[in-house]
Scaffold this motif. Structure first.
Motif, short mmCIF file in Angstrom:
data_model
loop_
_atom_site.label_atom_id
_atom_site.label_comp_id
_atom_site.label_asym_id
_atom_site.label_seq_id
_atom_site.Cartn_x
_atom_site.Cartn_y
_atom_site.Cartn_z
N LYS A 44 -4.60 24.08 -1.32
CA LYS A 44 -5.84 23.31 -1.40
C LYS A 44 -6.31 22.80 -0.04
CE LYS A 44 -7.94 19.67 -4.13
NZ LYS A 44 -7.74 18.72 -5.22
N TYR A 45 -5.39 22.29 0.78
CA TYR A 45 -5.76 21.61 2.03
C TYR A 45 -5.35 22.35 3.29
CZ TYR A 45 -6.13 17.68 -1.21
OH TYR A 45 -6.44 16.86 -2.27
N GLY A 46 -4.78 23.54 3.17
CA GLY A 46 -4.29 24.25 4.34
C GLY A 46 -5.36 24.44 5.40
N GLY A 47 -5.08 24.02 6.62
CA GLY A 47 -6.01 24.18 7.72
C GLY A 47 -7.07 23.10 7.84
N LEU A 48 -7.07 22.12 6.95
CA LEU A 48 -8.08 21.06 7.01
C LEU A 48 -7.53 19.84 7.75
CD1 LEU A 48 -9.51 21.07 3.37
CD2 LEU A 48 -10.47 22.17 5.38
N MET A 49 -8.41 19.17 8.45
CA MET A 49 -8.06 17.91 9.10
C MET A 49 -8.25 16.79 8.08
SD MET A 49 -7.18 19.00 11.99
CE MET A 49 -6.90 17.49 12.84
N PRO A 50 -7.64 15.61 8.32
CA PRO A 50 -7.78 14.51 7.35
C PRO A 50 -9.22 14.15 7.02
CG PRO A 50 -6.04 14.00 8.91
CD PRO A 50 -6.70 15.28 9.38
N SER A 51 -10.11 14.17 8.00
CA SER A 51 -11.51 13.83 7.72
C SER A 51 -12.16 14.89 6.81
CB SER A 51 -12.30 13.72 9.02
OG SER A 51 -12.27 14.95 9.73
N GLU A 52 -11.79 16.14 7.03
CA GLU A 52 -12.31 17.20 6.17
C GLU A 52 -11.75 17.09 4.76
OE1 GLU A 52 -10.95 20.43 8.57
OE2 GLU A 52 -12.90 20.71 9.52
N MET A 53 -10.49 16.65 4.65
CA MET A 53 -9.87 16.47 3.34
C MET A 53 -10.58 15.37 2.57
SD MET A 53 -5.91 16.87 4.55
CE MET A 53 -5.18 16.42 3.01
N LYS A 54 -10.94 14.30 3.28
CA LYS A 54 -11.66 13.20 2.64
C LYS A 54 -13.02 13.67 2.15
CE LYS A 54 -11.61 8.81 4.08
NZ LYS A 54 -11.84 7.64 4.93
N ARG A 55 -13.71 14.46 2.96
CA ARG A 55 -15.02 14.98 2.58
C ARG A 55 -14.89 15.92 1.37
NH1 ARG A 55 -20.02 14.31 1.53
NH2 ARG A 55 -21.33 16.09 1.96
N LEU A 56 -13.83 16.72 1.33
CA LEU A 56 -13.60 17.61 0.20
C LEU A 56 -13.42 16.81 -1.08
CD1 LEU A 56 -13.03 20.46 -0.92
CD2 LEU A 56 -10.63 20.07 -0.35
N LYS A 57 -12.66 15.74 -1.02
CA LYS A 57 -12.47 14.90 -2.21
C LYS A 57 -13.78 14.26 -2.65
CE LYS A 57 -7.58 13.93 -1.77
NZ LYS A 57 -6.54 12.92 -1.72
N GLN A 58 -14.61 13.83 -1.69
CA GLN A 58 -15.91 13.24 -2.03
C GLN A 58 -16.80 14.28 -2.71
OE1 GLN A 58 -17.31 11.88 1.76
NE2 GLN A 58 -16.38 9.84 1.55
N LEU A 59 -16.80 15.50 -2.20
CA LEU A 59 -17.62 16.55 -2.80
C LEU A 59 -17.13 16.90 -4.20
CD1 LEU A 59 -18.16 18.92 0.26
CD2 LEU A 59 -19.85 17.47 -0.86
N GLU A 60 -15.81 16.91 -4.40
CA GLU A 60 -15.27 17.19 -5.73
C GLU A 60 -15.69 16.10 -6.72
OE1 GLU A 60 -11.11 17.55 -4.93
OE2 GLU A 60 -11.24 19.70 -4.55
N GLU A 61 -15.66 14.85 -6.28
CA GLU A 61 -16.06 13.74 -7.15
C GLU A 61 -17.55 13.83 -7.47
OE1 GLU A 61 -15.71 10.50 -9.53
OE2 GLU A 61 -14.07 11.55 -8.54
N GLU A 62 -18.36 14.15 -6.47
CA GLU A 62 -19.79 14.29 -6.69
C GLU A 62 -20.08 15.45 -7.65
OE1 GLU A 62 -23.91 15.18 -4.17
OE2 GLU A 62 -22.03 14.86 -3.10
N ASN A 63 -19.36 16.54 -7.49
CA ASN A 63 -19.53 17.69 -8.37
C ASN A 63 -19.17 17.33 -9.81
OD1 ASN A 63 -20.12 20.34 -9.00
ND2 ASN A 63 -18.03 21.04 -8.61
N LYS A 64 -18.11 16.56 -9.99
CA LYS A 64 -17.70 16.12 -11.32
C LYS A 64 -18.79 15.27 -11.96
CE LYS A 64 -14.64 12.79 -13.09
NZ LYS A 64 -13.58 11.85 -12.78
#
Length: 88
Positions: A44-64
């Motif tokens: 899920k997070y391979g190659g992502l920086m912590p800030s990108e991981m946070k943005r990914l979680k925000q986008l997943e929540e928004e999508n939900k």
């Protein structure tokens, strides 16, 4: 069993330790996670920086939230169409 929560930076650090040469089993034992959890994080997070991981979680929540909104509106539309059909 108590479920541990890891922050984005902690997950990134764990993934980085294995990339630097430490074995997966050793890192998992130190952190207290299963190798399955490590590989799930890597997928899920391979190659992502912590800030990108946070943005990914925000986008997943928004999508939900958007999916829930679409489902509610679709249900409202179906109910209104049913009411119109009954009146005619």
């Amino acid at each position: 069993m108590k479920r541990k929560k890891f922050t984005d930076s902690q997950i990134a650090l764990i993934l980085r330790q294995v990339d630097e040469g430490t074995s997966v089993d050793e890192v998992c034992r130190k952190v207290g996670i299963s190798p399955q959890t490590y590989y799930r994080w890597r997928k899920k997070y391979g190659g992502l920086m912590p800030s990108e991981m946070k943005r990914l979680k925000q986008l997943e929540e928004e999508n939900k939230n958007l999916k829930n909104l679409v489902a509610d509106l679709s249900l409202d539309k179906a109910m209104l169409q049913d009411v119109i059909k009954r009146k005619l």
